[in-house]
Design a protein around this motif. Structure first.
Motif, PDB file in Angstrom:
ATOM      1  N   UNK A  99      -7.415   3.275 -13.108  1.00  0.00           N
ATOM      2  CA  UNK A  99      -6.140   3.589 -13.779  1.00  0.00           C
ATOM      3  C   UNK A  99      -4.947   3.286 -12.881  1.00  0.00           C
ATOM      4  N   UNK A 100      -5.089   3.547 -11.583  1.00  0.00           N
ATOM      5  CA  UNK A 100      -3.950   3.331 -10.684  1.00  0.00           C
ATOM      6  C   UNK A 100      -3.512   1.872 -10.692  1.00  0.00           C
ATOM      7  N   UNK A 101      -4.495   0.980 -10.532  1.00  0.00           N
ATOM      8  CA  UNK A 101      -4.140  -0.436 -10.414  1.00  0.00           C
ATOM      9  C   UNK A 101      -3.695  -0.994 -11.757  1.00  0.00           C
ATOM     10  N   UNK A 102      -4.443  -0.660 -12.811  1.00  0.00           N
ATOM     11  CA  UNK A 102      -4.090  -1.263 -14.109  1.00  0.00           C
ATOM     12  C   UNK A 102      -2.695  -0.817 -14.538  1.00  0.00           C
ATOM     13  N   UNK A 103      -2.371   0.465 -14.364  1.00  0.00           N
ATOM     14  CA  UNK A 103      -1.057   0.913 -14.829  1.00  0.00           C
ATOM     15  C   UNK A 103       0.050   0.397 -13.914  1.00  0.00           C
ATOM     16  N   UNK A 162      -3.862 -13.271  -1.833  1.00  0.00           N
ATOM     17  CA  UNK A 162      -4.951 -12.379  -1.426  1.00  0.00           C
ATOM     18  C   UNK A 162      -4.418 -11.086  -0.806  1.00  0.00           C
ATOM     19  N   UNK A 163      -3.226 -11.169  -0.220  1.00  0.00           N
ATOM     20  CA  UNK A 163      -2.613  -9.940   0.310  1.00  0.00           C
ATOM     21  C   UNK A 163      -2.143  -9.058  -0.846  1.00  0.00           C
ATOM     22  N   UNK A 164      -1.600  -9.694  -1.871  1.00  0.00           N
ATOM     23  CA  UNK A 164      -1.185  -8.927  -3.057  1.00  0.00           C
ATOM     24  C   UNK A 164      -2.405  -8.212  -3.639  1.00  0.00           C
ATOM     25  N   UNK A 165      -3.501  -8.964  -3.768  1.00  0.00           N
ATOM     26  CA  UNK A 165      -4.738  -8.390  -4.324  1.00  0.00           C
ATOM     27  C   UNK A 165      -5.242  -7.241  -3.439  1.00  0.00           C
ATOM     28  N   UNK A 166      -5.297  -7.489  -2.138  1.00  0.00           N
ATOM     29  CA  UNK A 166      -5.785  -6.451  -1.219  1.00  0.00           C
ATOM     30  C   UNK A 166      -4.881  -5.210  -1.233  1.00  0.00           C
ATOM     31  N   UNK A 167      -3.583  -5.452  -1.354  1.00  0.00           N
ATOM     32  CA  UNK A 167      -2.630  -4.338  -1.384  1.00  0.00           C
ATOM     33  C   UNK A 167      -2.861  -3.443  -2.591  1.00  0.00           C
ATOM     34  N   UNK A 168      -3.010  -4.073  -3.750  1.00  0.00           N
ATOM     35  CA  UNK A 168      -3.255  -3.284  -4.965  1.00  0.00           C
ATOM     36  C   UNK A 168      -4.607  -2.566  -4.875  1.00  0.00           C
ATOM     37  N   UNK A 169      -5.620  -3.261  -4.324  1.00  0.00           N
ATOM     38  CA  UNK A 169      -6.936  -2.625  -4.183  1.00  0.00           C
ATOM     39  C   UNK A 169      -6.816  -1.390  -3.286  1.00  0.00           C
ATOM     40  N   UNK A 170      -6.128  -1.561  -2.155  1.00  0.00           N
ATOM     41  CA  UNK A 170      -5.995  -0.433  -1.226  1.00  0.00           C
ATOM     42  C   UNK A 170      -5.273   0.735  -1.886  1.00  0.00           C
ATOM     43  N   UNK A 171      -4.267   0.428  -2.705  1.00  0.00           N
ATOM     44  CA  UNK A 171      -3.554   1.479  -3.438  1.00  0.00           C
ATOM     45  C   UNK A 171      -4.499   2.216  -4.378  1.00  0.00           C
ATOM     46  N   UNK A 172      -5.317   1.453  -5.099  1.00  0.00           N
ATOM     47  CA  UNK A 172      -6.289   2.048  -6.028  1.00  0.00           C
ATOM     48  C   UNK A 172      -7.323   2.890  -5.289  1.00  0.00           C
ATOM     49  N   UNK A 173      -7.757   2.391  -4.137  1.00  0.00           N
ATOM     50  CA  UNK A 173      -8.751   3.128  -3.333  1.00  0.00           C
ATOM     51  C   UNK A 173      -8.143   4.451  -2.859  1.00  0.00           C
ATOM     52  N   UNK A 174      -6.889   4.398  -2.415  1.00  0.00           N
ATOM     53  CA  UNK A 174      -6.227   5.631  -1.943  1.00  0.00           C
ATOM     54  C   UNK A 174      -6.165   6.666  -3.059  1.00  0.00           C
ATOM     55  N   UNK A 207       0.836  -1.213   0.000  1.00  0.00           N
ATOM     56  CA  UNK A 207       0.000   0.000   0.000  1.00  0.00           C
ATOM     57  C   UNK A 207       0.871   1.264   0.000  1.00  0.00           C
ATOM     58  N   UNK A 208       1.870   1.284   0.894  1.00  0.00           N
ATOM     59  CA  UNK A 208       2.742   2.472   0.968  1.00  0.00           C
ATOM     60  C   UNK A 208       3.468   2.665  -0.364  1.00  0.00           C
ATOM     61  N   UNK A 209       3.939   1.563  -0.933  1.00  0.00           N
ATOM     62  CA  UNK A 209       4.625   1.643  -2.227  1.00  0.00           C
ATOM     63  C   UNK A 209       3.697   2.241  -3.283  1.00  0.00           C
ATOM     64  N   UNK A 210       2.436   1.778  -3.294  1.00  0.00           N
ATOM     65  CA  UNK A 210       1.472   2.250  -4.288  1.00  0.00           C
ATOM     66  C   UNK A 210       1.132   3.729  -4.083  1.00  0.00           C
ATOM     67  N   UNK A 211       0.952   4.108  -2.816  1.00  0.00           N
ATOM     68  CA  UNK A 211       0.602   5.503  -2.530  1.00  0.00           C
ATOM     69  C   UNK A 211       1.763   6.425  -2.919  1.00  0.00           C
ATOM     70  N   UNK A 212       2.992   6.006  -2.546  1.00  0.00           N
ATOM     71  CA  UNK A 212       4.156   6.833  -2.903  1.00  0.00           C
ATOM     72  C   UNK A 212       4.301   6.933  -4.418  1.00  0.00           C
ATOM     73  N   UNK A 213       3.955   5.847  -5.100  1.00  0.00           N
ATOM     74  CA  UNK A 213       4.068   5.840  -6.571  1.00  0.00           C
ATOM     75  C   UNK A 213       3.209   6.943  -7.182  1.00  0.00           C
ATOM     76  N   UNK A 214       1.909   6.989  -6.793  1.00  0.00           N
ATOM     77  CA  UNK A 214       1.074   8.011  -7.436  1.00  0.00           C
ATOM     78  C   UNK A 214       1.308   9.400  -6.838  1.00  0.00           C
TER      79      UNK A 214
END
Lengths: 257, 311
Positions: free
Chosen positions: A78-82, A104-116, A14-21
């Protein structure tokens, strides 16, 4: 992995995804804010007064929830797909695959990133909307729950698209040819009461209609669709897509040989 | 549980019908430094892919540190570190973040992850580059970053798939000494490489795969003992015009100053120098024409191919 280890893995994604965007906010947060501001100016200020009222509200107030929802849908997807496809393309998805992190953690992590990302954009667009309209927050819990559920749903959909995508073209096909038309036809700019019976019934097949209307209910207290129906439809889609996303990750579709 | 890795009848057929592995049996002892060699396309990377879960096996059993991957791959993965052949980190992240994130995927607390990231980045000479974007690193640095990333969860079994490919000699040697130290501290290491000098220098045991079949699995010492002869190039102090006849040695004059001599198994270098001395030939220096393991490797792979074509 123990629960606490799984939580650390989840948090890392999640942190990685949030920092990314967040690092590329000029590409991720700013454009939807500008686009939506243009919608407010053109449809709200310029054309809106000519249209008059819609279900008892000024046109600009009527379209605000739909425009916010449109930004949330597009950005969580867009966040998750890209992100997922880039990881596949650069092969750094393998960092996760070789680790003991469960799928399922990988899936949840990406979902949380997209939600953020969806919520960040949603909040920014809402702040802009305040300048142009009198936003009423009639049912705050409905607003929060519907925007969360919608962001979750389109984050999963983005991941599924990312799993199947083989080129950068593949990650823009669905948003361009499916998501955008469905959003525009999902009652963002009009009430389906204005349509003929045939088109009304056809519109009911569009899942985005349920999200936009439930979200509008949260702000204005009016909806073309019963609120419970919206919750049931959105939840059903989430469960079905989550199962599908998990199945694809478990099978290693497109990511394992 | 004295085996770091046990592979039984491992087979892999890809969806396009290509059979990459045809039933491999292999064992690696704990604490070993093990070479997994083979020509390009032999099945090495497929084997490594299966061990790391990136490739699904078609048949067979694999056990890592006693954990059957069909039963508890999670436990096996925790004990396994992988340095892949291709760069596979996010090049848009700072070096330090690449390592710390990897620790997070193994459930390691961020504080510990930061300490370990510093330790391994320092040991591998990357600490000064920790805030650089990974894409700005040189090829050798990128390889070392992948080693640091693979070690951050302190695996008991480390697999390195051509870790020194494209790395200059100085860095390669520093990586060798780092890997030796790691192995001495107890980490089991499996190495694939095309630099056979590297395998000979580092590894105690060896397996050779060709065309999806394990064609050799023995100790390095035994394998090198199979060598029937070794060819040396002698740099002569004084030029000679004609090929000297050296009793018991096959010779070939490359040029006036370079003599090629084949030393059969059982003959000693002392005997060679005695014969040379008797003929008044002075030698400035000598070197092996090819690496010993390389010579054996070529022989083994060629004879395997000949046997296959006869079948």
């Amino acid at each position: 992995m123990t629960w606490s280890e799984q939580y650390i893995a989840f948090k890392t994604i999640v942190v990685r995804e949030v920092l990314r965007f967040a690092r590329i906010w000029v590409q991720t947060i700013l454009p939807p804010v500008i686009t939506t501001a243009l919608y407010f100016i053109i449809f709200g200020r310029l054309i809106g007064p000519e249209i008059g009222q819609m279900q008892g509200f000024d046109y600009i107030d009527y379209i605000v929830p739909g425009l916010i929802m449109m930004a949330v849908i597009t950005n969580s997807y867009a966040n998750v797909v890209s992100s997922f496809f880039s990881s596949k393309f650069q092969h750094n998805i393998e960092e996760l695959l070789v680790s003991p992190t469960p799928n399922y953690i990988i899936l949840l992590g990406y979902i949380a990133g997209g939600v953020c990302r969806g919520l960040s954009v949603g909040v920014a667009v809402t702040a802009v909307a305040w300048f142009f309209s009198d936003l009423g927050f009639t049912h705050v819990l409905v607003i929060i729950s519907i925007v969360m559920l919608t962001a979750v749903l389109f984050s999963i959909a983005g991941l599924i698209n990312g799993v199947y995508a083989k080129s950068f073209d593949d990650i823009s096909i669905i948003p361009t040819f499916v998501l955008t038309p469905l959003t525009y036809l999902g009652g963002v700019f009009y009430s389906i009461d204005m349509l003929s019976s045939f088109w009304q019934h056809l519109s009911l097949l569009n899942p985005i209609l349920y999200m936009v209307n439930a979200f509008r209910y949260g702000f204005l207290g009016v909806s073309d669709i019963p609120l419970l129906t919206s919750y049931i439809i959105i939840s059903t889609f989430i469960i079905a897509l989550f199962q599908m996303g998990l199945y694809l990750l478990n099978r290693g579709h497109g990511i394992r040989n | 549980m004295d085996k770091a890795l046990t592979i039984r009848n491992l087979g892999k057929t890809y969806s396009n019908g290509f059979v990459a592995l045809k039933g491999i049996d292999m064992e690696v002892d704990r604490g070993d430094f093990f070479a997994l060699l083979g020509p390009n396309g032999a099945g090495k990377s497929t084997t490594i892919g299966i061990l790391s879960s990136l490739v699904r096996k078609t048949t067979g059993k694999v056990s890592i540190m006693g954990h059957d991957i069909d039963v508890d791959f999670g436990a096996a993965k925790k004990l396994l570190g992988l340095v892949p052949q291709e760069f596979n980190f996010n090049v848009f992240l700072p070096v330090e973040e690449v390592v710390i994130n990897q620790a997070g995927y193994y459930g390691i607390d961020r504080k510990i992850a930061c300490t370990r990231a510093e330790q391994y980045l320092r040991e591998l000479g990357l600490w000064e580059k920790r805030r650089e974007m990974a894409r700005n690193l040189s090829g050798g640095m990128k390889r070392r970053l992948m080693i640091a990333r693979a070690l951050v969860h302190e695996p008991e079994l480390l697999i390195l798939d051509e870790p020194t490919a494209g790395v200059d000699i100085e860095i390669r040697r520093s990586m060798w000494s780092f890997l030796r130290k790691l192995n001495a501290e107890g980490t089991t290491i499996i190495l694939t490489t095309h630099y056979l000098e590297e395998a000979e220098s580092l590894c105690r045991n060896i397996a050779i795969i060709d065309d999806g079949v394990l064609i050799e699995n023995t100790s390095m010492k035994k394998l090198l003992g199979q060598l029937h002869s070794e060819t040396f190039l002698l740099d002569l102090a004084t030029a000679i015009d004609s090929l000297p006849v050296l009793d018991g040695f096959a010779t070939h004059l490359l040029d006036g100053h370079t003599l090629e001599v084949e030393v059969e198994k059982g003959m000693s270098m002392n005997q060679l120098f005695a014969v040379l001395g008797a003929q008044g030939i002075k030698v400035n220096s000598l070197r092996s024409k090819t690496n010993r393991l390389e010579q054996l490797f070529v022989n083994i792979v060629e004879s395997s191919k000949q046997m296959e074509s006869q079948e």
